[in-house]
Design a protein around this motif. Structure first.
Motif, PDB file in Angstrom:
ATOM      1  N   ALA A   1      44.272 -20.712  12.734  1.00 52.72           N
ATOM      2  CA  ALA A   1      43.979 -19.293  12.946  1.00 52.72           C
ATOM      3  C   ALA A   1      44.663 -18.804  14.214  1.00 52.72           C
ATOM      4  N   LYS A   2      45.441 -17.752  14.084  1.00 55.44           N
ATOM      5  CA  LYS A   2      46.127 -17.145  15.225  1.00 55.44           C
ATOM      6  C   LYS A   2      45.278 -15.988  15.753  1.00 55.44           C
ATOM      7  N   ILE A   3      44.718 -16.204  16.935  1.00 48.24           N
ATOM      8  CA  ILE A   3      43.829 -15.201  17.531  1.00 48.24           C
ATOM      9  C   ILE A   3      44.563 -14.469  18.649  1.00 48.24           C
ATOM     10  N   ASP A   4      44.534 -13.139  18.591  1.00 47.53           N
ATOM     11  CA  ASP A   4      45.147 -12.332  19.653  1.00 47.53           C
ATOM     12  C   ASP A   4      44.142 -12.135  20.780  1.00 47.53           C
ATOM     13  N   PHE A   5      44.467 -12.695  21.941  1.00 46.41           N
ATOM     14  CA  PHE A   5      43.651 -12.482  23.137  1.00 46.41           C
ATOM     15  C   PHE A   5      44.277 -11.303  23.882  1.00 46.41           C
ATOM     16  N   LYS A   6      43.613 -10.161  23.846  1.00 46.56           N
ATOM     17  CA  LYS A   6      44.117  -8.949  24.504  1.00 46.56           C
ATOM     18  C   LYS A   6      43.411  -8.789  25.842  1.00 46.56           C
ATOM     19  N   PHE A   7      44.165  -8.438  26.890  1.00 46.34           N
ATOM     20  CA  PHE A   7      43.557  -8.357  28.209  1.00 46.34           C
ATOM     21  C   PHE A   7      44.180  -7.265  29.075  1.00 46.34           C
ATOM     22  N   ARG A   8      43.420  -6.909  30.115  1.00 45.26           N
ATOM     23  CA  ARG A   8      43.869  -5.927  31.096  1.00 45.26           C
ATOM     24  C   ARG A   8      43.680  -6.522  32.485  1.00 45.26           C
ATOM     25  N   LEU A   9      44.675  -6.337  33.354  1.00 44.34           N
ATOM     26  CA  LEU A   9      44.627  -6.876  34.714  1.00 44.34           C
ATOM     27  C   LEU A   9      44.148  -5.819  35.704  1.00 44.34           C
ATOM     28  N   GLU A  10      43.756  -6.297  36.869  1.00 41.55           N
ATOM     29  CA  GLU A  10      43.406  -5.375  37.959  1.00 41.55           C
ATOM     30  C   GLU A  10      44.592  -4.445  38.229  1.00 41.55           C
ATOM     31  N   GLY A  11      44.314  -3.165  38.333  1.00 44.16           N
ATOM     32  CA  GLY A  11      45.369  -2.195  38.604  1.00 44.16           C
ATOM     33  C   GLY A  11      45.918  -1.545  37.352  1.00 44.16           C
ATOM     34  N   ASP A  12      45.603  -2.106  36.176  1.00 49.45           N
ATOM     35  CA  ASP A  12      46.049  -1.486  34.927  1.00 49.45           C
ATOM     36  C   ASP A  12      45.249  -0.212  34.664  1.00 49.45           C
ATOM     37  N   GLY A  13      45.933   0.794  34.182  1.00 52.46           N
ATOM     38  CA  GLY A  13      45.251   2.036  33.823  1.00 52.46           C
ATOM     39  C   GLY A  13      44.607   1.932  32.448  1.00 52.46           C
ATOM     40  N   GLU A  14      43.560   2.713  32.222  1.00 51.06           N
ATOM     41  CA  GLU A  14      42.867   2.696  30.947  1.00 51.06           C
ATOM     42  C   GLU A  14      43.772   3.130  29.798  1.00 51.06           C
ATOM     43  N   GLU A  15      44.791   3.929  30.120  1.00 49.46           N
ATOM     44  CA  GLU A  15      45.677   4.434  29.066  1.00 49.46           C
ATOM     45  C   GLU A  15      46.792   3.445  28.732  1.00 49.46           C
ATOM     46  N   GLU A  16      46.963   2.425  29.557  1.00 52.36           N
ATOM     47  CA  GLU A  16      48.033   1.460  29.323  1.00 52.36           C
ATOM     48  C   GLU A  16      47.660   0.517  28.176  1.00 52.36           C
ATOM     49  N   PRO A  17      48.653   0.109  27.375  1.00 54.30           N
ATOM     50  CA  PRO A  17      48.364  -0.830  26.281  1.00 54.30           C
ATOM     51  C   PRO A  17      47.934  -2.190  26.838  1.00 54.30           C
ATOM     52  N   LEU A  18      47.071  -2.882  26.092  1.00 57.62           N
ATOM     53  CA  LEU A  18      46.600  -4.190  26.526  1.00 57.62           C
ATOM     54  C   LEU A  18      47.716  -5.225  26.385  1.00 57.62           C
ATOM     55  N   HIS A  19      47.689  -6.215  27.267  1.00 62.19           N
ATOM     56  CA  HIS A  19      48.616  -7.332  27.169  1.00 62.19           C
ATOM     57  C   HIS A  19      48.077  -8.310  26.131  1.00 62.19           C
ATOM     58  N   ALA A  20      48.950  -9.100  25.526  1.00 62.58           N
ATOM     59  CA  ALA A  20      48.531  -9.974  24.429  1.00 62.58           C
ATOM     60  C   ALA A  20      48.970 -11.419  24.645  1.00 62.58           C
ATOM     61  N   LYS A  21      48.069 -12.322  24.325  1.00 59.70           N
ATOM     62  CA  LYS A  21      48.350 -13.755  24.365  1.00 59.70           C
ATOM     63  C   LYS A  21      47.839 -14.365  23.058  1.00 59.70           C
ATOM     64  N   MET A  22      48.644 -15.209  22.439  1.00 63.00           N
ATOM     65  CA  MET A  22      48.247 -15.832  21.179  1.00 63.00           C
ATOM     66  C   MET A  22      47.531 -17.155  21.455  1.00 63.00           C
ATOM     67  N   ILE A  23      46.363 -17.297  20.856  1.00 63.10           N
ATOM     68  CA  ILE A  23      45.587 -18.541  20.962  1.00 63.10           C
ATOM     69  C   ILE A  23      45.401 -19.103  19.552  1.00 63.10           C
ATOM     70  N   THR A  24      45.713 -20.382  19.391  1.00 62.05           N
ATOM     71  CA  THR A  24      45.584 -21.013  18.080  1.00 62.05           C
ATOM     72  C   THR A  24      44.275 -21.789  17.987  1.00 62.05           C
ATOM     73  N   LEU A  25      43.509 -21.497  16.952  1.00 61.58           N
ATOM     74  CA  LEU A  25      42.262 -22.213  16.680  1.00 61.58           C
ATOM     75  C   LEU A  25      42.442 -22.987  15.381  1.00 61.58           C
ATOM     76  N   ILE A  26      42.361 -24.305  15.476  1.00 62.98           N
ATOM     77  CA  ILE A  26      42.514 -25.150  14.289  1.00 62.98           C
ATOM     78  C   ILE A  26      41.164 -25.294  13.599  1.00 62.98           C
ATOM     79  N   ILE A  27      41.107 -24.847  12.355  1.00 60.20           N
ATOM     80  CA  ILE A  27      39.874 -24.953  11.556  1.00 60.20           C
ATOM     81  C   ILE A  27      40.133 -25.931  10.415  1.00 60.20           C
ATOM     82  N   ASN A  28      39.481 -27.066  10.487  1.00 60.53           N
ATOM     83  CA  ASN A  28      39.650 -28.088   9.459  1.00 60.53           C
ATOM     84  C   ASN A  28      38.840 -27.743   8.220  1.00 60.53           C
TER      85      ASN A  28
END
Length: 202
Positions: free
Chosen positions: A125-152
Motif C-alpha cells: 500500500a502506497k500511503i501519501d504522508f502530506k505535511f506542512r512545516l513551520e513557516g508554511d502558509g495555510e494557502e500553500e500546497p502540502l508537501h508529500a512523502k510516500m510511505i509503503t505499508l506491506i500488507i500480507n
C-alpha cells in the motif's frame, strides 16, 4: 556602515576588482551613499529570502528521503504500530495527514500516535504522508512523502480446496476411512487428500 562597506568590498572582490589604497575614502563614501545603502538593504533582504527558501527546500528533501519503516500488517488481523513524528525528528512539522490510508482499512489515532485498524486487502500500500512545516502558509500546497505499508494476505486465503477429477484414470476418493475388526482388536485406516493437492485440484 561597516556592514555596508564589507558587503560592497565582497562584491568588488567577487568581480575581481581591487580597491587601491588611495580609493579607501571613495569606498567609504560609496558605502554611505543613501541610494547605495538602499540597494545594499534590498540585496540583504533578497539574500535572506533566498537562504530561507534553500533551507526550506533542503529540509523538505531530507524528510522526503528519510527512510521510514512501519510494521508489516496482515489482512483480517488487528493491527497497530507507533507513528510518532517527534521520534522521527520531525518536530518542525506543524500539520500532517495520511491520504489513502482508509482504503487499507486503517486510520491514524492522533492521541495514541498509532496507525490502527484491520487491513482489508493485501499488497504494498502506497500511503501519501502530506505535511506542512513551520513557516508554511495555510494557502500553500502540502508537501508529500510516500510511505509503503506491506500488507500480507491471510495465509488461509492462499489455499483453495478444488474438487478432483473423478474421470482421471488414477482418481481416488479424497477422504476415505475404514474401520475393521480383526479378532479381538480393531484397525482404523484413513486416507485424506493433502492441502497441496487440494489447492490445485489434483
Amino acid at each position: 556602515m561597516q556592514d555596508s562597506k564589507e558587503l560592497v568590498t565582497n562584491f568588488l572582490k567577487a568581480n575581481k576588482i581591487t580597491v587601491p589604497a588611495h580609493h579607501k575614502e571613495l569606498l567609504n563614501a560609496f558605502a554611505l551613499d543613501e541610494a547605495n545603502r538602499a540597494a545594499i538593504n534590498t540585496i540583504r533582504e533578497l539574500e535572506s529570502q533566498l537562504m530561507g527558501k534553500w533551507k526550506k527546500k533542503s529540509r523538505i528533501t531530507d524528510i522526503v528521503q528519510q527512510p521510514v519503516h512501519v510494521l508489516n500488517a496482515t489482512v483480517g488481523k488487528p493491527y497497530e504500530t507507533k507513528f510518532d513524528i517527534e521520534r522521527l525528528g520531525w518536530k518542525d512539522i506543524t500539520h500532517f495527514q495520511f491520504d489513502g490510508l482508509e482504503e487499507t482499512g486503517l486510520v491514524y489515532d492522533k492521541k495514541t500516535k498509532q496507525l490502527t485498524g484491520t487491513p482489508i486487502k493485501s499488497g504494498d500500500a502506497k500511503i501519501d504522508f502530506k505535511f506542512r512545516l513551520e513557516g508554511d502558509g495555510e494557502e500553500e500546497p502540502l508537501h508529500a512523502k510516500m510511505i509503503t505499508l506491506i500488507i500480507n494476505p491471510d495465509p488461509r486465503s492462499l489455499w483453495k480446496k478444488l474438487e478432483s477429477d473423478p474421470n482421471d484414470p488414477y482418481w481416488k476418493e479424497d477422504d476415505v476411512t475404514t474401520f475393521t475388526p480383526i479378532n479381538d482388536r480393531h484397525i482404523l485406516v484413513s486416507s485424506k487428500r493433502g492441502r497441496s493437492h487440494a489447492n490445485v485440484g489434483s
